[in-house]
Design an enzyme around this catalytic site. Sequence first.
Site, mmCIF file in Angstrom:
data_model
loop_
_atom_site.group_PDB
_atom_site.id
_atom_site.type_symbol
_atom_site.label_atom_id
_atom_site.label_comp_id
_atom_site.label_asym_id
_atom_site.label_seq_id
_atom_site.Cartn_x
_atom_site.Cartn_y
_atom_site.Cartn_z
ATOM 1 N N ASP A 1 -10.394 14.132 -51.601
ATOM 2 C CA ASP A 1 -11.178 13.400 -52.593
ATOM 3 C C ASP A 1 -12.317 14.259 -53.134
ATOM 4 O O ASP A 1 -12.857 15.114 -52.431
ATOM 5 C CB ASP A 1 -11.745 12.133 -51.947
ATOM 6 C CG ASP A 1 -12.243 11.133 -52.972
ATOM 7 O OD1 ASP A 1 -11.806 11.192 -54.132
ATOM 8 O OD2 ASP A 1 -13.098 10.294 -52.606
ATOM 9 N N ASN B 1 -3.547 5.619 -58.720
ATOM 10 C CA ASN B 1 -3.972 6.729 -59.584
ATOM 11 C C ASN B 1 -3.328 6.709 -60.968
ATOM 12 O O ASN B 1 -3.787 7.417 -61.878
ATOM 13 C CB ASN B 1 -3.665 8.077 -58.920
ATOM 14 C CG ASN B 1 -4.598 8.404 -57.774
ATOM 15 O OD1 ASN B 1 -4.233 9.148 -56.862
ATOM 16 N ND2 ASN B 1 -5.802 7.841 -57.779
#
Length: 235
Positions: A16, A64
């Site tokens: 991340d 996503n």
Amino acid sequence: MDKKRAEGLSIGIIMDGNGRWAKKRGLPRTAGHKKGAEVFEDITRYANELGVAAITFYAFSTENWSRPKEELDVIMDLFGASLRRMYKFIKENNRVVFLGERAPLRAEHREMMADIEQKTARREGMILNVAVNYGGRQEIVRAARRLADEVKEGRLSADEIDEDTFEARLYTTGQPMPDFILRTSGEERVSNFLLWQGAYSELIFTDTYWPDFTRAHFDAVLEQFFGRDRRFGGL
């Protein structure tokens, strides 16, 4: 890091911070994804050198897809480039497994994924799991549906369903459960990653953005893990 200490570990990593890393430098978010892909390959090789048994990278979640098309196109292009380079892992005795629903992915990527898995299936070294279009809840639902179909078809009775039979229907069947799950960038949640597999995993969070993550950072994470007292519900 002493190689013997890391041997046999199973690790999950939520990569991340790519976008924030780029924004901090006045770069487009896509630059962060490109740098993050390089880090993925370096940490994979380092984990292999240390004797890690299995490592699972959260590359692309089911959520996503809500990102801008331009960013998605770059991510998928990078994924394709990573797949082409992943053939090198065949020589390194790694078994590569892809976790997630493949149907929405590009046909050329699906073909390469299947080819890489087939060519590495008998490798006995580190298991490299790449979670693409993956969600932990979706994986659990998928396993439940598979069991329901088997019961409906008479190949399994409901009384035979236990944790072992359920686990055998997951993407990670036959693999060791993660000893710890790492998330970079300062966020402290698992975001639908390995929900079943991570039931007893240690959780480790670092403020370092993934594109800045180095082998030294990995060593520090391992030291933090080794300092934990894992009781698995006992005293």
